[in-house]
Design a protein around this motif. Structure first.
Motif, PDB file in Angstrom:
ATOM      1  N   UNK A   1       0.825  -1.209   0.000  1.00 56.31           N
ATOM      2  CA  UNK A   1       0.000   0.000   0.000  1.00 56.31           C
ATOM      3  C   UNK A   1       0.857   1.257   0.000  1.00 56.31           C
ATOM      4  N   UNK A   2       2.022   1.217   0.670  1.00 55.77           N
ATOM      5  CA  UNK A   2       2.922   2.384   0.640  1.00 55.77           C
ATOM      6  C   UNK A   2       3.425   2.608  -0.782  1.00 55.77           C
ATOM      7  N   UNK A   3       3.777   1.515  -1.473  1.00 55.63           N
ATOM      8  CA  UNK A   3       4.215   1.658  -2.863  1.00 55.63           C
ATOM      9  C   UNK A   3       3.075   2.201  -3.725  1.00 55.63           C
ATOM     10  N   UNK A   4       1.872   1.633  -3.551  1.00 54.38           N
ATOM     11  CA  UNK A   4       0.725   2.067  -4.350  1.00 54.38           C
ATOM     12  C   UNK A   4       0.450   3.548  -4.119  1.00 54.38           C
ATOM     13  N   UNK A   5       0.517   3.974  -2.862  1.00 51.78           N
ATOM     14  CA  UNK A   5       0.230   5.375  -2.536  1.00 51.78           C
ATOM     15  C   UNK A   5       1.338   6.282  -3.075  1.00 51.78           C
ATOM     16  N   UNK A   6       2.588   5.810  -3.018  1.00 51.33           N
ATOM     17  CA  UNK A   6       3.704   6.601  -3.539  1.00 51.33           C
ATOM     18  C   UNK A   6       3.563   6.787  -5.048  1.00 51.33           C
ATOM     19  N   UNK A   7       3.181   5.721  -5.753  1.00 54.12           N
ATOM     20  CA  UNK A   7       2.987   5.826  -7.201  1.00 54.12           C
ATOM     21  C   UNK A   7       1.816   6.760  -7.502  1.00 54.12           C
ATOM     22  N   UNK A   8       0.747   6.634  -6.722  1.00 56.58           N
ATOM     23  CA  UNK A   8      -0.417   7.499  -6.919  1.00 56.58           C
ATOM     24  C   UNK A   8      -0.011   8.966  -6.748  1.00 56.58           C
ATOM     25  N   UNK A   9       0.817   9.238  -5.748  1.00 57.54           N
ATOM     26  CA  UNK A   9       1.259  10.611  -5.516  1.00 57.54           C
ATOM     27  C   UNK A   9       2.081  11.142  -6.694  1.00 57.54           C
ATOM     28  N   UNK A  10       2.851  10.231  -7.305  1.00 50.89           N
ATOM     29  CA  UNK A  10       3.667  10.630  -8.460  1.00 50.89           C
ATOM     30  C   UNK A  10       2.865  10.621  -9.757  1.00 50.89           C
TER      31      UNK A  10
ATOM     32  N   UNK B   1      -6.232   7.352   1.217  1.00 43.70           N
ATOM     33  CA  UNK B   1      -5.426   8.335   0.491  1.00 43.70           C
ATOM     34  C   UNK B   1      -5.290   7.946  -0.984  1.00 43.70           C
ATOM     35  N   UNK B   2      -5.146   6.644  -1.253  1.00 40.68           N
ATOM     36  CA  UNK B   2      -5.040   6.181  -2.636  1.00 40.68           C
ATOM     37  C   UNK B   2      -6.339   6.501  -3.385  1.00 40.68           C
ATOM     38  N   UNK B   3      -7.465   6.325  -2.718  1.00 38.44           N
ATOM     39  CA  UNK B   3      -8.745   6.673  -3.353  1.00 38.44           C
ATOM     40  C   UNK B   3      -8.819   8.159  -3.674  1.00 38.44           C
ATOM     41  N   UNK B   4      -8.283   8.999  -2.767  1.00 41.92           N
ATOM     42  CA  UNK B   4      -8.278  10.444  -3.023  1.00 41.92           C
ATOM     43  C   UNK B   4      -7.409  10.806  -4.217  1.00 41.92           C
ATOM     44  N   UNK B   5      -6.223  10.162  -4.289  1.00 42.14           N
ATOM     45  CA  UNK B   5      -5.235  10.537  -5.297  1.00 42.14           C
ATOM     46  C   UNK B   5      -5.553   9.963  -6.675  1.00 42.14           C
ATOM     47  N   UNK B   6      -6.238   8.816  -6.726  1.00 39.96           N
ATOM     48  CA  UNK B   6      -6.508   8.166  -8.001  1.00 39.96           C
ATOM     49  C   UNK B   6      -5.285   7.451  -8.548  1.00 39.96           C
ATOM     50  N   UNK B   7      -5.287   7.161  -9.838  1.00 38.49           N
ATOM     51  CA  UNK B   7      -4.180   6.534 -10.583  1.00 38.49           C
ATOM     52  C   UNK B   7      -3.987   5.042 -10.261  1.00 38.49           C
ATOM     53  N   UNK B   8      -4.248   4.615  -9.029  1.00 38.05           N
ATOM     54  CA  UNK B   8      -4.024   3.209  -8.679  1.00 38.05           C
ATOM     55  C   UNK B   8      -5.360   2.513  -8.497  1.00 38.05           C
TER      56      UNK B   8
ATOM     57  N   UNK C   1       9.953   5.967  -6.866  1.00 41.60           N
ATOM     58  CA  UNK C   1      10.440   7.028  -7.763  1.00 41.60           C
ATOM     59  C   UNK C   1      11.218   6.458  -8.929  1.00 41.60           C
ATOM     60  N   UNK C   2      11.873   5.300  -8.699  1.00 45.36           N
ATOM     61  CA  UNK C   2      12.648   4.678  -9.779  1.00 45.36           C
ATOM     62  C   UNK C   2      11.713   4.170 -10.883  1.00 45.36           C
ATOM     63  N   UNK C   3      10.609   3.528 -10.464  1.00 39.65           N
ATOM     64  CA  UNK C   3       9.624   3.067 -11.444  1.00 39.65           C
ATOM     65  C   UNK C   3       9.065   4.257 -12.224  1.00 39.65           C
ATOM     66  N   UNK C   4       8.766   5.341 -11.497  1.00 38.75           N
ATOM     67  CA  UNK C   4       8.203   6.534 -12.146  1.00 38.75           C
ATOM     68  C   UNK C   4       9.204   7.148 -13.118  1.00 38.75           C
ATOM     69  N   UNK C   5      10.451   7.299 -12.679  1.00 36.01           N
ATOM     70  CA  UNK C   5      11.461   7.963 -13.503  1.00 36.01           C
ATOM     71  C   UNK C   5      11.764   7.151 -14.766  1.00 36.01           C
ATOM     72  N   UNK C   6      11.800   5.814 -14.623  1.00 29.49           N
ATOM     73  CA  UNK C   6      12.079   4.971 -15.786  1.00 29.49           C
ATOM     74  C   UNK C   6      10.888   4.998 -16.745  1.00 29.49           C
TER      75      UNK C   6
ATOM     76  N   UNK D   1      10.240  20.249  -0.858  1.00 30.15           N
ATOM     77  CA  UNK D   1      11.131  20.252  -2.020  1.00 30.15           C
ATOM     78  C   UNK D   1      11.013  18.929  -2.785  1.00 30.15           C
ATOM     79  N   UNK D   2      10.901  17.816  -2.028  1.00 31.23           N
ATOM     80  CA  UNK D   2      10.811  16.509  -2.676  1.00 31.23           C
ATOM     81  C   UNK D   2       9.473  16.367  -3.422  1.00 31.23           C
ATOM     82  N   UNK D   3       8.401  16.954  -2.879  1.00 28.05           N
ATOM     83  CA  UNK D   3       7.108  16.961  -3.581  1.00 28.05           C
ATOM     84  C   UNK D   3       7.269  17.684  -4.921  1.00 28.05           C
ATOM     85  N   UNK D   4       7.987  18.785  -4.842  1.00 35.81           N
ATOM     86  CA  UNK D   4       8.136  19.660  -6.001  1.00 35.81           C
ATOM     87  C   UNK D   4       8.927  18.972  -7.118  1.00 35.81           C
ATOM     88  N   UNK D   5       9.965  18.196  -6.759  1.00 30.81           N
ATOM     89  CA  UNK D   5      10.774  17.564  -7.806  1.00 30.81           C
ATOM     90  C   UNK D   5      10.120  16.306  -8.369  1.00 30.81           C
ATOM     91  N   UNK D   6       9.099  15.776  -7.681  1.00 31.42           N
ATOM     92  CA  UNK D   6       8.398  14.566  -8.154  1.00 31.42           C
ATOM     93  C   UNK D   6       9.389  13.413  -8.294  1.00 31.42           C
TER      94      UNK D   6
END
Lengths: 575, 65
Positions: free
Chosen positions: A60-69, A164-171, A361-366, A472-477
């Protein structure tokens, strides 16, 4: 005594790190509805870039992190709730690094409100206090916006993540979806998913196994591992009662009220206390968790007059296990599928949370083409080192708490008796070394100057308002962040500007109280907390990753910085 | 690890080591030895030296030709 040992008169304990529900008032946990996915009925096999299997704290932490990105993913969970199959709490103690990650995900305030903060721990042997600590007085914890620890039942965090994942969507969270078969080749990974409405197949570029200690993926992938199990047995009683012990962690190495075996006492949310009792070696789990036996044990500790409401009881044995590689083709192992540790030091769940933060972030960046696919291999290098460290540290604690008869026990007795007299020997008392943000010393994408976690410290925005590293980390995505400390030359300013135009990197000038602002993006660090947290020492720049880890620091804004950025994105990775 | 002579008074130390065990049961002697090892180890502190001492303390295996 008969000559031959009798057959085991009780069922052997399951070597899981799950706390099996036996009895107690328990908790009412949320239930999430099964929704038939589009694949069912249509018959078409859809391909998803990322499929996460397992909706525990890591998944769920991974899912929420991806949703945030803003990265799409599917999460499959065989159950329809959080917690362990309708039982209750697993982890109870969340470290500063985990809390910083939850802050990034937007659920920290809820955790802080529900959970209990603590920083004082005391260790006892017999009737004597052997040692005490107060984490607020230890410099390495006091810079962050988050406290050293918060205690809260794991399922609360999982529930907050789901919302939170429901709020953010994507997942797409798919409940009641059990993976029953898996294959992979050079082209794709294919999973068979069983649901109440039938089964279907799903294809994935990347699969994250976060199913926990009973994972079927180890076998499907031919994963190899190092494993160890012992005869140490424990029994948890989560209780509410009429007395209120101090909000401190108390541990007894030798508790007079538990036949001189160990006892843990910890407060959680809802006024629930976790009492974890060490049992005799190879104790019968059915017997030690029987309600009358549990109540008798509680009465021995707290006195016969204390009224006790038993919320949950869980007997357990632990094993330690560590995979040799955390990546098998398209599959990444995280949380309890990567390693299993004894609970001492809160190194299970917290490590899973950091696994997720490392990979997201690695999955997102790739996926976005910001980084080379080789970046994903660094997950193995970095998190395997963390897993191996955590296994080693927890194995050492387990050995202190359950010494082998003979010399191991003699040395423990010697250490305890010396610790009561001499401060030096207190370092030998090992009731658990609390989880830390593990440093990466053999990462392919970090320089020798990098690899450490940067705390979520405060600074001032250009307009004087308060900011934090997480902002700052939010801002750099999913991009990298260059912090340049102090005043810079015009050439350096223009070099930085060019760098941010050409590479997936953003730059911020960090000014002392009186420095002149020269870059468009600048912040003030009047107390030097950001400088200290960034481990720059005499250096000029620090290169931060989206997971708050340092990739490198350096002297001049020149080809060294460019090389560090390339390396941090998986280009020119060095082993 | 220092394998050259460092004792100020080797015979005196040896005598005190024997005397402190006088009259103790084997279990009491084991505990005393364990306490002594931990106290002495902290005097050394250096991880490499301690590691070499632990290795050097292994009793050599008799080789059968």
């Amino acid at each position: 005594m008969p000559d031959t040992a009798p057959a085991t008169p009780y069922r052997a304990p399951a070597f899981t790190n799950g706390y099996e529900f036996t009895q107690g008032a328990g908790y009412t946990l949320p239930k999430y509805p099964f929704v038939a996915p589009p694949e069912l009925g249509s018959g078409t096999v859809m391909r998803h870039p990322i499929v996460i299997v397992g909706g525990g704290i890591s998944g769920l932490t991974l899912a929420c992190s991806l949703a945030r990105l803003g990265v799409k993913a599917v999460l499959l969970d065989e159950d329809n709730t959080v917690g362990v199959k309708g039982a209750s709490s697993r982890g109870i103690c969340y470290t500063q690094k985990s809390l910083e990650i939850f802050d990034k995900l937007g659920i920290y305030e809820r955790i802080a409100k529900k959970g209990i903060q603590w920083s004082v721990g005391r260790t006892f042997a017999g009737h004597d206090e052997v040692m005490a600590f107060d984490l607020r007085q230890q410099g390495n914890f006091n810079l962050s916006t988050q406290p050293p620890f918060i205690n809260i039942q794991q399922f609360y965090i999982e529930g907050f993540l789901v919302e939170r994942i429901h709020e953010l969507g994507h997942v797409d969270l798919r409940w009641k979806s059990r993976v029953t078969a898996f294959t992979q080749d050079a082209e794709v990974a294919t999973l068979t998913v069983e649901t109440p409405a039938g089964s279907y197949q799903i294809e994935a570029d990347h699969v994250i196994d976060a199913t926990g200690s009973h994972t079927p993926f180890h076998q499907w992938c031919g994963a190899t591992m190092q494993s160890r199990r012992g005869d140490d047995r424990w029994c948890i009683a989560d209780v509410r009662f009429t007395t209120h012990p101090p909000v401190e962690r108390h541990t007894w190495i030798e508790a007079p009220f538990n036949e001189n075996r160990a006892v843990w006492q910890h407060l959680m949310a809802d006024d629930v206390w976790r009492l974890d009792y060490q049992m005799a070696p190879n104790a019968d789990p059915d017997f030690v968790s029987r309600e009358d036996v549990v109540r008798e044990r509680l009465a021995r500790q707290f006195g016969p007059d204390v009224e006790v409401e038993v919320v949950w009881v869980g007997p357990y044995a632990y094993r330690s296990q560590c995979l040799d590689h955390l990546r098998a083709g398209r599959v990444f192992f995280m949380g309890d599928t990567a390693k299993i540790v004894s609970p001492f030091g809160a190194r299970g769940g917290n490590t899973g949370v950091s696994d997720a933060d490392n990979l997201a972030w690695k999955l997102a960046a790739v996926q976005r083409g910001h980084a080379h696919p080789a970046l994903l291999d660094s997950y193995n290098a970095e998190r395997l080192e963390a897993a191996q460290q955590n296994v080693q540290v927890t194995n050492r604690t387990a050995r202190f708490l359950r010494p082998a008869d003979g010399m191991e026990r003699t040395f423990r007795t010697a250490a305890i008796s010396l610790a009561k007299e001499h401060p030096f020997a207190r370092a030998l008392i090992n009731t658990g070394r609390m989880a830390v943000a593990n440093t990466y010393t053999r990462s392919s994408i970090c320089d020798a100057t990098g690899g450490q976690s940067v705390q979520n410290v405060a600074f001032q925005w250009a307009d004087g308002s308060a900011g934090r590293v997480n902002d700052l980390l939010q801002w750099v995505s999913d991009e990298l962040l260059v912090l340049v400390f102090g005043e810079i030359s015009r050439t350096v300013a223009s070099n930085l500007q060019q760098l941010t135009r050409l590479a997936p990197v953003r730059a911020v000038q960090v000014l002392g109280a009186k420095d002149r602002a020269q870059a468009r993006e600048h912040v003030r660090d009047p107390q030097g907390h950001l400088r200290e947290a960034s481990h720059v020492f005499g250096h000029t720049w620090a290169l931060l990753r989206p997971d708050g880890y340092l990739a490198a620091t350096g002297e001049a804004v020149d080809s060294d910085l460019v090389a560090a950025i390339e390396r941090g994105l998986g280009l020119n990775a060095q082993d | 690890m220092n394998t050259t002579l460092h004792f100020q008074d080797a015979d005196g130390f040896y005598e005190r080591l024997l005397d402190v065990h006088a009259g103790l049961s084997p279990a009491e002697s084991e505990l005393l030895n364990a306490r002594l090892i931990l106290l002495l180890a902290n005097q050394i502190g250096d991880a490499r030296v301690l590691g070499e001492c632990i290795e050097a303390a292994r009793v050599p295996q008799q080789t059968t030709a």
